[in-house]
Design a protein around this motif. Structure first.
Motif, PDB file in Angstrom:
ATOM      1  N   ALA A  10       0.833  -1.204   0.000  1.00 37.21           N
ATOM      2  CA  ALA A  10       0.000   0.000   0.000  1.00 37.21           C
ATOM      3  C   ALA A  10       0.868   1.255   0.000  1.00 37.21           C
ATOM      4  CB  ALA A  10      -0.927  -0.008   1.212  1.00 37.21           C
ATOM      5  N   ARG A  11       1.949   1.235   0.762  1.00 36.41           N
ATOM      6  CA  ARG A  11       2.850   2.393   0.780  1.00 36.41           C
ATOM      7  C   ARG A  11       3.504   2.599  -0.585  1.00 36.41           C
ATOM      8  NH1 ARG A  11       3.657   4.443   5.779  1.00 36.41           N
ATOM      9  NH2 ARG A  11       3.453   3.106   7.626  1.00 36.41           N
ATOM     10  N   ASP A  12       3.945   1.496  -1.208  1.00 31.90           N
ATOM     11  CA  ASP A  12       4.583   1.611  -2.523  1.00 31.90           C
ATOM     12  C   ASP A  12       3.599   2.139  -3.560  1.00 31.90           C
ATOM     13  OD1 ASP A  12       6.929   0.654  -1.474  1.00 31.90           O
ATOM     14  OD2 ASP A  12       6.625  -1.416  -2.139  1.00 31.90           O
ATOM     15  N   ARG A  13       2.372   1.618  -3.536  1.00 33.22           N
ATOM     16  CA  ARG A  13       1.378   2.056  -4.514  1.00 33.22           C
ATOM     17  C   ARG A  13       1.035   3.530  -4.316  1.00 33.22           C
ATOM     18  NH1 ARG A  13      -1.899  -1.636  -3.587  1.00 33.22           N
ATOM     19  NH2 ARG A  13      -3.441  -0.569  -2.288  1.00 33.22           N
ATOM     20  N   LEU A  14       0.952   3.942  -3.054  1.00 27.09           N
ATOM     21  CA  LEU A  14       0.655   5.342  -2.761  1.00 27.09           C
ATOM     22  C   LEU A  14       1.776   6.242  -3.267  1.00 27.09           C
ATOM     23  CD1 LEU A  14      -1.564   6.976  -1.313  1.00 27.09           C
ATOM     24  CD2 LEU A  14      -0.175   6.866   0.752  1.00 27.09           C
ATOM     25  N   ALA A  15       3.019   5.794  -3.080  1.00 27.87           N
ATOM     26  CA  ALA A  15       4.159   6.588  -3.548  1.00 27.87           C
ATOM     27  C   ALA A  15       4.173   6.684  -5.072  1.00 27.87           C
ATOM     28  CB  ALA A  15       5.461   5.968  -3.045  1.00 27.87           C
ATOM     29  N   ARG A  16       3.841   5.579  -5.746  1.00 25.27           N
ATOM     30  CA  ARG A  16       3.823   5.604  -7.217  1.00 25.27           C
ATOM     31  C   ARG A  16       2.732   6.534  -7.732  1.00 25.27           C
ATOM     32  NH1 ARG A  16       4.182  -0.044  -6.611  1.00 25.27           N
ATOM     33  NH2 ARG A  16       1.994  -0.233  -7.231  1.00 25.27           N
ATOM     34  N   ASP A  17       1.566   6.480  -7.103  1.00 25.62           N
ATOM     35  CA  ASP A  17       0.444   7.288  -7.576  1.00 25.62           C
ATOM     36  C   ASP A  17       0.645   8.775  -7.305  1.00 25.62           C
ATOM     37  OD1 ASP A  17      -0.779   5.046  -8.478  1.00 25.62           O
ATOM     38  OD2 ASP A  17      -2.154   4.828  -6.791  1.00 25.62           O
ATOM     39  N   ALA A  18       1.562   9.100  -6.396  1.00 24.55           N
ATOM     40  CA  ALA A  18       1.785  10.508  -6.049  1.00 24.55           C
ATOM     41  C   ALA A  18       2.999  11.097  -6.758  1.00 24.55           C
ATOM     42  CB  ALA A  18       1.956  10.650  -4.534  1.00 24.55           C
ATOM     43  N   LEU A  44      -4.441  14.003  -1.143  1.00 24.93           N
ATOM     44  CA  LEU A  44      -4.994  12.712  -0.751  1.00 24.93           C
ATOM     45  C   LEU A  44      -3.885  11.705  -0.451  1.00 24.93           C
ATOM     46  CD1 LEU A  44      -7.956  12.421  -3.278  1.00 24.93           C
ATOM     47  CD2 LEU A  44      -8.085  12.914  -0.832  1.00 24.93           C
ATOM     48  N   ALA A  45      -2.788  11.788  -1.210  1.00 25.60           N
ATOM     49  CA  ALA A  45      -1.665  10.887  -0.952  1.00 25.60           C
ATOM     50  C   ALA A  45      -1.065  11.150   0.430  1.00 25.60           C
ATOM     51  CB  ALA A  45      -0.601  11.050  -2.032  1.00 25.60           C
ATOM     52  N   LYS A  46      -0.974  12.422   0.801  1.00 22.86           N
ATOM     53  CA  LYS A  46      -0.451  12.762   2.125  1.00 22.86           C
ATOM     54  C   LYS A  46      -1.372  12.238   3.218  1.00 22.86           C
ATOM     55  CE  LYS A  46       0.874  16.711   5.011  1.00 22.86           C
ATOM     56  NZ  LYS A  46       0.979  18.192   5.088  1.00 22.86           N
ATOM     57  N   GLU A  47      -2.673  12.423   3.027  1.00 23.26           N
ATOM     58  CA  GLU A  47      -3.628  11.925   4.016  1.00 23.26           C
ATOM     59  C   GLU A  47      -3.577  10.401   4.090  1.00 23.26           C
ATOM     60  OE1 GLU A  47      -7.361  13.485   2.791  1.00 23.26           O
ATOM     61  OE2 GLU A  47      -6.873  15.563   3.318  1.00 23.26           O
ATOM     62  N   GLY A  48      -3.414   9.756   2.927  1.00 30.58           N
ATOM     63  CA  GLY A  48      -3.312   8.302   2.917  1.00 30.58           C
ATOM     64  C   GLY A  48      -2.081   7.813   3.649  1.00 30.58           C
ATOM     65  N   ALA A  49      -0.949   8.507   3.459  1.00 27.04           N
ATOM     66  CA  ALA A  49       0.282   8.120   4.148  1.00 27.04           C
ATOM     67  C   ALA A  49       0.129   8.270   5.658  1.00 27.04           C
ATOM     68  CB  ALA A  49       1.450   8.967   3.644  1.00 27.04           C
ATOM     69  N   GLU A  50      -0.534   9.342   6.085  1.00 23.42           N
ATOM     70  CA  GLU A  50      -0.753   9.541   7.522  1.00 23.42           C
ATOM     71  C   GLU A  50      -1.644   8.441   8.096  1.00 23.42           C
ATOM     72  OE1 GLU A  50      -2.393  13.431   7.695  1.00 23.42           O
ATOM     73  OE2 GLU A  50      -0.459  14.460   7.437  1.00 23.42           O
ATOM     74  N   LEU A  51      -2.653   8.045   7.335  1.00 23.30           N
ATOM     75  CA  LEU A  51      -3.541   6.982   7.801  1.00 23.30           C
ATOM     76  C   LEU A  51      -2.795   5.648   7.891  1.00 23.30           C
ATOM     77  CD1 LEU A  51      -6.392   6.227   8.644  1.00 23.30           C
ATOM     78  CD2 LEU A  51      -6.938   5.807   6.244  1.00 23.30           C
ATOM     79  N   LEU A  52      -1.946   5.364   6.908  1.00 20.70           N
ATOM     80  CA  LEU A  52      -1.154   4.133   6.959  1.00 20.70           C
ATOM     81  C   LEU A  52      -0.206   4.152   8.158  1.00 20.70           C
ATOM     82  CD1 LEU A  52      -0.267   3.560   3.190  1.00 20.70           C
ATOM     83  CD2 LEU A  52      -1.928   2.312   4.579  1.00 20.70           C
ATOM     84  N   ASP A  53       0.350   5.323   8.462  1.00 19.84           N
ATOM     85  CA  ASP A  53       1.236   5.434   9.625  1.00 19.84           C
ATOM     86  C   ASP A  53       0.487   5.116  10.917  1.00 19.84           C
ATOM     87  OD1 ASP A  53       3.365   6.124   8.042  1.00 19.84           O
ATOM     88  OD2 ASP A  53       3.137   8.286   8.338  1.00 19.84           O
TER      89      ASP A  53
END
Length: 278
Positions: A10-18, A44-53
Motif C-alpha cells: 500500500a505504501r509503494d502504490r501510494l508513492a507511485r500514484d503521487a 490525498l496521498a499525504k492523508e493516505g500516508a498519515e492513515l497508513l502510519d
C-alpha cells in the motif's frame, strides 16, 4: 507476514500514484485543471500516508502477538492513535492474553467488548429493520437500465454530446435508474466518441453529478415536498493518443488516461440497444 506485506504494498502504490507529473514544455502553458487535479491527488496521498502510519503499529502489534512476542507488541498497542475504541480494546486484550500472569496483573482490567449481536439486541426491531434496508443496495434490474441510443437531453432522459477542439462534453440524464448507471452511460458515450475520433485514450478533465428534484408550485410558491426526479452526469473529456499506461500526452505517465476500448468493452454489455459510432 501477509498483513506486513499488504502494508508495504500500500505504501509503494501510494508513492507511485503521487509521483509528480512531467514539467510542461516551455512553449505550453500549464493546464490549470491538470494542476488542480495533481494538487488534489497530492493532498490525498499525504492523508493516505498519515492513515497508513496510524495503522502500522496495529498491524505490527497483531503480527507480534501471532508470533508469540506479546511483550514487544505491548508498547505498540499502547501507542495506537486510531480513533477506534473497539479496535484498541480488542488489540490490548489480545496482547494481554499473550503475556505472563505477572505482567497481566500490571495492566488495567481487560475491556468487555459487546458483540454486534449484543448491540443489535438492545435496539427496537423497527430500527434494526430500518438499518438493514438502508444498507441494502438499490434494486436494479436489467430491463430497468437505460438504453444506449442517440437523442438530445430532454427534461427527463437522454444524452447530449458537445464537440470540443480536442474532446467532447458529454451529458447524460435519466429519471428512472440509479446514479451509477447514469455515470457509466456518460463514460461509455465518451469512450465511443474517443474511438470514433481515432483516439485510443481519454482524460476526464471535469465531472458534474446532479440529482434532480421535482417540486410543484403555485404562483411560484412550492406547494409540497420535493420528490426525486432522476440524476444527470456531465463529463468534460479530452482525447489523447496514448491508452492508459502509455504516457497520455504528458498526463503523468498515464495515470489519468482511460483506455477507451477497455471502457467500451466493460460497459457496453450492460447497456444494450446502443447505436455506437464506429
Amino acid at each position: 507476514a501477509e498483513a506486513r506485506a499488504a502494508l508495504a504494498e500500500a505504501r509503494d502504490r501510494l508513492a507511485r500514484d503521487a509521483v509528480p507529473p512531467p514539467p510542461p514544455k516551455a512553449r505550453n502553458r500549464p493546464d490549470p485543471a491538470f494542476e488542480a487535479a495533481y494538487l488534489a491527488r497530492e493532498r490525498l496521498a499525504k492523508e493516505g500516508a498519515e492513515l497508513l502510519d496510524r495503522w502500522a503499529p496495529v498491524i505490527e502489534a497483531r503480527a507480534l502477538v501471532a508470533e508469540g512476542k506479546a511483550a514487544q507488541a505491548l508498547p505498540l498497542a499502547q501507542g495506537v492513535t486510531l480513533d477506534e475504541p473497539r479496535l484498541r480494546a480488542d488489540l490490548m486484550n489480545a496482547v494481554r492474553a499473550g503475556l505472563p500472569a505477572a505482567e497481566q496483573a500490571k495492566l488495567p482490567a481487560p475491556a468487555q467488548l459487546p458483540t454486534r449481536h449484543d448491540l443489535l439486541a438492545r435496539l427496537p426491531k423497527s430500527i434494526v429493520l430500518a438499518f438493514l434496508m438502508e444498507s441494502l443496495p438499490q434494486a436494479e434490474r436489467a430491463e430497468d437500465l437505460p438504453r444506449y441510443k442517440a437523442g438530445a437531453v430532454s427534461a427527463w432522459s437522454g444524452w447530449d454530446i458537445d464537440p470540443r477542439t480536442d474532446g467532447v462534453k458529454v451529458t447524460f440524464r435519466h429519471n428512472g435508474t440509479a446514479p451509477a448507471a447514469v455515470e457509466e452511460m456518460a463514460l461509455l458515450r465518451a469512450a465511443e466518441a474517443a474511438l470514433a475520433a481515432g483516439k485510443p485514450g481519454m482524460v476526464v478533465l471535469d465531472r458534474k453529478d446532479l440529482r434532480q428534484m421535482l417540486v410543484q408550485t403555485y404562483n411560484g410558491v412550492p406547494t409540497g415536498a420535493a420528490t426525486p426526479a432522476g440524476f444527470s452526469t456531465e463529463l468534460e473529456v479530452r482525447f489523447v493518443d496514448a491508452a492508459s499506461g502509455g504516457g497520455g500526452d504528458g498526463y503523468g505517465g498515464g495515470w489519468r488516461v482511460l483506455d477507451a476500448a477497455a471502457v467500451r468493452a466493460a460497459l457496453a454489455p450492460a447497456y444494450p440497444a446502443r447505436t455506437a459510432e464506429r
